[in-house]
Design a protein around this motif. Structure first.
Motif, PDB file in Angstrom:
ATOM      1  N   PRO A 127      -3.422   9.151   0.478  1.00 29.39           N
ATOM      2  CA  PRO A 127      -3.844   7.963   1.252  1.00 29.39           C
ATOM      3  C   PRO A 127      -4.377   8.529   2.739  1.00 29.39           C
ATOM      4  O   PRO A 127      -3.906   9.354   3.188  1.00 29.39           O
ATOM      5  CB  PRO A 127      -2.591   6.990   1.569  1.00 29.39           C
ATOM      6  CG  PRO A 127      -1.602   7.415   0.877  1.00 29.39           C
ATOM      7  CD  PRO A 127      -1.868   8.624  -0.098  1.00 29.39           C
ATOM      8  N   CYS A 169     -11.983   9.976   2.365  1.00 24.70           N
ATOM      9  CA  CYS A 169     -11.621   9.130   1.089  1.00 24.70           C
ATOM     10  C   CYS A 169     -12.266   9.270   0.016  1.00 24.70           C
ATOM     11  O   CYS A 169     -11.594   9.213  -0.944  1.00 24.70           O
ATOM     12  CB  CYS A 169     -11.845   7.369   1.574  1.00 24.70           C
ATOM     13  SG  CYS A 169     -10.785   6.776   3.009  1.00 24.70           S
ATOM     14  N   PRO A 225       0.605  -1.249   8.736  1.00 25.98           N
ATOM     15  CA  PRO A 225       0.175   0.239   8.561  1.00 25.98           C
ATOM     16  C   PRO A 225      -0.432   0.944   9.566  1.00 25.98           C
ATOM     17  O   PRO A 225      -1.691   1.316  10.035  1.00 25.98           O
ATOM     18  CB  PRO A 225      -0.934  -0.020   7.312  1.00 25.98           C
ATOM     19  CG  PRO A 225      -1.668  -1.189   7.661  1.00 25.98           C
ATOM     20  CD  PRO A 225      -0.351  -2.273   8.229  1.00 25.98           C
ATOM     21  N   SER A 245       0.822  -1.057   0.116  1.00 23.57           N
ATOM     22  CA  SER A 245      -0.061  -0.124  -0.004  1.00 23.57           C
ATOM     23  C   SER A 245       0.877   1.379   0.046  1.00 23.57           C
ATOM     24  O   SER A 245       2.038   1.100   0.370  1.00 23.57           O
ATOM     25  CB  SER A 245      -0.789  -0.051   1.360  1.00 23.57           C
ATOM     26  OG  SER A 245       0.001   0.466   2.352  1.00 23.57           O
ATOM     27  N   GLN A 246       0.260   2.425  -0.426  1.00 21.26           N
ATOM     28  CA  GLN A 246       1.047   3.637  -0.382  1.00 21.26           C
ATOM     29  C   GLN A 246       1.458   4.026   0.971  1.00 21.26           C
ATOM     30  O   GLN A 246       2.515   4.457   1.204  1.00 21.26           O
ATOM     31  CB  GLN A 246       0.226   4.929  -0.868  1.00 21.26           C
ATOM     32  CG  GLN A 246      -0.225   4.591  -2.414  1.00 21.26           C
ATOM     33  CD  GLN A 246      -1.521   5.276  -2.719  1.00 21.26           C
ATOM     34  OE1 GLN A 246      -2.679   5.078  -2.268  1.00 21.26           O
ATOM     35  NE2 GLN A 246      -1.197   6.648  -3.686  1.00 21.26           N
ATOM     36  N   ILE A 247       0.590   3.529   2.019  1.00 18.75           N
ATOM     37  CA  ILE A 247       0.908   4.176   3.106  1.00 18.75           C
ATOM     38  C   ILE A 247       2.212   3.257   3.803  1.00 18.75           C
ATOM     39  O   ILE A 247       3.364   3.893   4.318  1.00 18.75           O
ATOM     40  CB  ILE A 247      -0.213   3.762   4.410  1.00 18.75           C
ATOM     41  CG1 ILE A 247      -0.997   5.114   4.272  1.00 18.75           C
ATOM     42  CG2 ILE A 247       0.283   3.631   5.744  1.00 18.75           C
ATOM     43  CD1 ILE A 247      -0.390   6.353   4.694  1.00 18.75           C
ATOM     44  N   ASP A 249      -7.291  12.439  -3.038  1.00 19.39           N
ATOM     45  CA  ASP A 249      -6.426  11.654  -3.936  1.00 19.39           C
ATOM     46  C   ASP A 249      -5.337  10.861  -3.031  1.00 19.39           C
ATOM     47  O   ASP A 249      -4.803   9.505  -3.321  1.00 19.39           O
ATOM     48  CB  ASP A 249      -5.912  11.926  -4.975  1.00 19.39           C
ATOM     49  CG  ASP A 249      -7.115  12.290  -6.156  1.00 19.39           C
ATOM     50  OD1 ASP A 249      -8.152  11.578  -5.880  1.00 19.39           O
ATOM     51  OD2 ASP A 249      -6.895  13.149  -6.744  1.00 19.39           O
ATOM     52  N   ALA A 306      -9.706   3.465   5.093  1.00 21.18           N
ATOM     53  CA  ALA A 306      -8.352   4.036   5.379  1.00 21.18           C
ATOM     54  C   ALA A 306      -7.425   2.978   4.988  1.00 21.18           C
ATOM     55  O   ALA A 306      -7.546   1.968   4.848  1.00 21.18           O
ATOM     56  CB  ALA A 306      -8.227   4.125   6.956  1.00 21.18           C
ATOM     57  N   GLN A 307      -6.134   3.447   4.620  1.00 23.66           N
ATOM     58  CA  GLN A 307      -5.093   2.432   4.368  1.00 23.66           C
ATOM     59  C   GLN A 307      -4.258   2.196   5.739  1.00 23.66           C
ATOM     60  O   GLN A 307      -3.176   1.344   5.791  1.00 23.66           O
ATOM     61  CB  GLN A 307      -3.940   3.115   3.513  1.00 23.66           C
ATOM     62  CG  GLN A 307      -4.689   3.043   2.058  1.00 23.66           C
ATOM     63  CD  GLN A 307      -3.571   3.291   0.817  1.00 23.66           C
ATOM     64  OE1 GLN A 307      -2.195   3.247   1.389  1.00 23.66           O
ATOM     65  NE2 GLN A 307      -3.753   3.914  -0.141  1.00 23.66           N
ATOM     66  N   ALA A 309       0.026  12.124   2.737  1.00 20.74           N
ATOM     67  CA  ALA A 309      -1.149  11.407   3.417  1.00 20.74           C
ATOM     68  C   ALA A 309      -1.705  12.185   4.216  1.00 20.74           C
ATOM     69  O   ALA A 309      -1.176  13.140   4.849  1.00 20.74           O
ATOM     70  CB  ALA A 309      -0.632  10.087   4.002  1.00 20.74           C
TER      71      ALA A 309
END
Ligand SMILES: Cc1cc2nc3c(=O)[nH]c(=O)nc-3n(C[C@H](O)[C@H](O)[C@H](O)COP(=O)(O)O)c2cc1C
Length: 297
Positions: free
Chosen positions: A168, A162, A13, A2-4, A166, A189-190, A134
């Motif tokens: 996270p 969300c 995360p 994930s981006q996070i 755009d 949520a991430q 984020a």
């Protein structure tokens, strides 16, 4: 990935919610060692040498990633703090309590990532427009500094944000165990940020009285105490309960300046114990690695 997880660089995360009054390298390292993102709370840090020492202590205890929180409007030392952190190899920071506009160019210049805390959807959108990496979205159930006005729960706020940004989203507030963790991810949520549950952990340097106040707190056991134009979520104790019943002006009765001393001494008549609504779910003091293992199981 994930981006996070790419931003924070750890296994899970999960971010340690910074608690200004508790700045403890051992606790930060325990969070990082357990696979989450340990977080040094530098919101009020003025002694740069002490910060360097704390950072070095964490690095002695863990080679896993950790970060730091900067409170934007509270601290004139933020640029110097960022330089210390970048020099030590810290890759990501959270920023809170102020507009991200001026501090993010410095964060980017140092090659770091930044996650801005937002208590409302409009602030999350503004932060995303400024170019934060984020947003940490914090619903009204959260512990810590709040507003004095209308607020929203994470059940509504997380999906709302969300849908609007755009970048996270990390959910902060109301999460202490697997059910809340999964719910936050289901809402979009991430990742999650955990304050009160780590505050009441075995490794937390919080006073025993503070931890016990959390263990004894029920579902209607906290309020947003009005303090100097803001709110601080605190546990209702007998004195606060009497003041509420009498309709007293709480802003006159309490001074946020005394909170760190009150929480350290367990003198909750001086200032009530700070904690989130999630206290109602916290029933025992556990090691951080057990809290995280249960959450992600
Ligand atoms: C007593 C207390 C102090 C806090 N101090 C800070 C702080 O210095 N900076 C910050 O960004 N957030 C602060 N927070 C918020 C936490 O980092 C975290 O976002 C929040 O506690 C999440 O909600 P939870 O308590 O339900 O887990 C504080 C929270 C508490 C309970």
């Amino acid at each position: 990935m994930s981006q996070i997880l790419e931003i924070i660089g750890c296994k899970y995360p999960i971010i340690q919610g910074p608690i200004g009054a508790l700045n403890n390298p051992k606790m930060v390292a325990a969070v990082s060692e357990a696979g989450a993102f340990g977080m040094l709370a530098l919101g009020y840090a003025t002694d740069l040498e002490a910060v360097k020492t704390s950072v070095a202590q964490i690095k002695d205890l863990t080679d896993k990633p950790f970060g730091a929180n900067l409170m934007i409007a509270m601290n004139p030392n933020n640029e110097a703090l960022l330089e210390i952190l970048a020099e030590a190899g810290v890759k990501a920071v959270t920023t809170s309590a102020g507009s991200p506009k001026r501090i993010y160019p410095k964060i980017k210049e140092l090659g770091m990532k930044g996650l801005q805390v937002a208590l409302a959807a409009a602030h999350a959108v503004k932060a995303a427009d400024v170019g934060v990496d984020a947003v940490v979205v914090s619903g009204t159930e959260s512990g810590g500094l709040r507003t004095n006005g209308p607020e929203c729960t994470n059940m509504i706020l997380i999906p709302t944000v969300c849908d609007m940004v755009d970048v996270p989203v990390v959910a902060a507030g109301g999460i202490s165990e697997r059910r809340g963790y999964r719910a936050a991810l289901a809402l979009g949520a991430q990742g999650v940020q955990i304050g009160t549950a780590f505050l009441a952990s075995e490794e937390s340097p919080a006073s025993q009285a503070w931890k016990e106040a959390i263990l004894g707190c029920g579902d209607a056991g906290t309020i947003r105490l009005p303090v100097g134009g803001m709110g601080m979520r605190t546990i209702i104790n007998p004195k606060l309960s009497e003041l509420l019943a009498a309709g007293a002006d709480l802003n006159q009765e309490y001074n946020l300046m005394y909170a760190p001393q009150a929480w350290t001494d367990g003198d909750f008549d001086l200032f009530p114990a700070g904690a989130g609504q999630v206290s109602a779910l916290i029933k025992e003091i556990k090691p951080i690695k057990d809290i995280i293992a249960e959450m992600v199981a």
